[in-house]
Design an enzyme around this catalytic site. Sequence first.
Site, PDB file in Angstrom:
ATOM      1  N   GLY A 102       0.835  -1.200   0.000  1.00 36.55           N
ATOM      2  CA  GLY A 102       0.000   0.000   0.000  1.00 36.55           C
ATOM      3  C   GLY A 102       0.867   1.246   0.000  1.00 36.55           C
ATOM      4  O   GLY A 102       0.531   2.273   0.564  1.00 36.55           O
ATOM      5  N   TYR A 158     -15.335  -0.589   8.324  1.00 37.53           N
ATOM      6  CA  TYR A 158     -13.915  -0.268   8.525  1.00 37.53           C
ATOM      7  C   TYR A 158     -13.545  -0.403  10.004  1.00 37.53           C
ATOM      8  O   TYR A 158     -12.574  -1.074  10.352  1.00 37.53           O
ATOM      9  CB  TYR A 158     -13.666   1.154   8.042  1.00 37.53           C
ATOM     10  CG  TYR A 158     -12.314   1.736   8.323  1.00 37.53           C
ATOM     11  CD1 TYR A 158     -12.164   2.798   9.211  1.00 37.53           C
ATOM     12  CD2 TYR A 158     -11.182   1.267   7.671  1.00 37.53           C
ATOM     13  CE1 TYR A 158     -10.924   3.366   9.446  1.00 37.53           C
ATOM     14  CE2 TYR A 158      -9.940   1.830   7.898  1.00 37.53           C
ATOM     15  CZ  TYR A 158      -9.819   2.884   8.789  1.00 37.53           C
ATOM     16  OH  TYR A 158      -8.581   3.446   9.030  1.00 37.53           O
TER      17      TYR A 158
END
Length: 317
Positions: free
Chosen positions: A9, A143
């Site tokens: 990422g 999340y």
Amino acid sequence: MNETILIIGACGQIGTELTAKLREMNGKDAVIASDIREGSEELMSSGPFEILDATSKDDILEIIKRHKVSQVYLMAAMLSATGEKYPDKAWYLNMTTLFNILDLAKEGEIKKVFWPSSIAVFGPTTPKQNTPQKTVMEPTTVYGISKQTGERWCEYYHDKYGVDVRSIRYPGIISWKAEPGGGTTDYAVEIYHEALKEGKYTSFLNEESALPMMYMPDAIDATIQLMNAPAEEVKDRSAYNLAAMTFTPVEIAEEIKKHIPEFEISYAPDFRQEIANSWPQSIDDTAAREDWNWKHSFDLESMTKDMLENLGKKYSK
Ligand code: VAH
């Protein structure tokens, strides 16, 4: 023996700056940047890069073996706002990538892991002021649920299998180098860009939305400080509360007006208001300060000055 670091990422808001800082500290070839797609020209030209879908354990292992990786920073995730639009994708991405890395560490392929948690693990029933390190956590976003579950699994893999995994509950993070993606706190980044470009900004959170926030240099320093701390100092293997400042859209607008007097803010709350309302307003990070000497450097005034200076240069090119 030099440690080779893999950042998964690396093109994201935090990953971009983590890659730059770790390359500055360890040398560019000691840090392998990876993401599902290529990143900025600056990132791509700053050292080794690999295209990597971190939902594939085999693909991660191939890169780990080829580059002799010993440490992994797993920064890939779908954040709060986007996660509410695509709950199944958010759960799959956030959990599959974490299990891949925890299992590779358990199998001895990785020595040390950093995995980001978030204040999104807290929910509407959590104490809103000076939220404790250990308290009621009933997150209401996919999340937040993925981060709360992830914390439980990190602690389990450490206690059960001896995996050296470390984590931080990031507050909202503000930066100018890379755009954030899909977060509820992103208004606090957008406002600086719009103040310079348009002289006005419409906030998707209302005036009273006080949220815990942090400037990116502090977040990067804390992340690396935690990863480099002696294992015995890392007493909490779920995730550490971390705090720097709390402000509302009104307060950040007032700070911007000290530099751009004609700046105007308006408000049009959207679905992200409900997410922000479920989160704490301030965080108690005594544990991080006591266990591994965390301390922040930037407040709203110094962050605003630095943001406007750097974005001003970017927009004047
Ligand atoms: C988000 N920036 O808004 C992230 C962060 C605390 C907020 O986790 O989803």
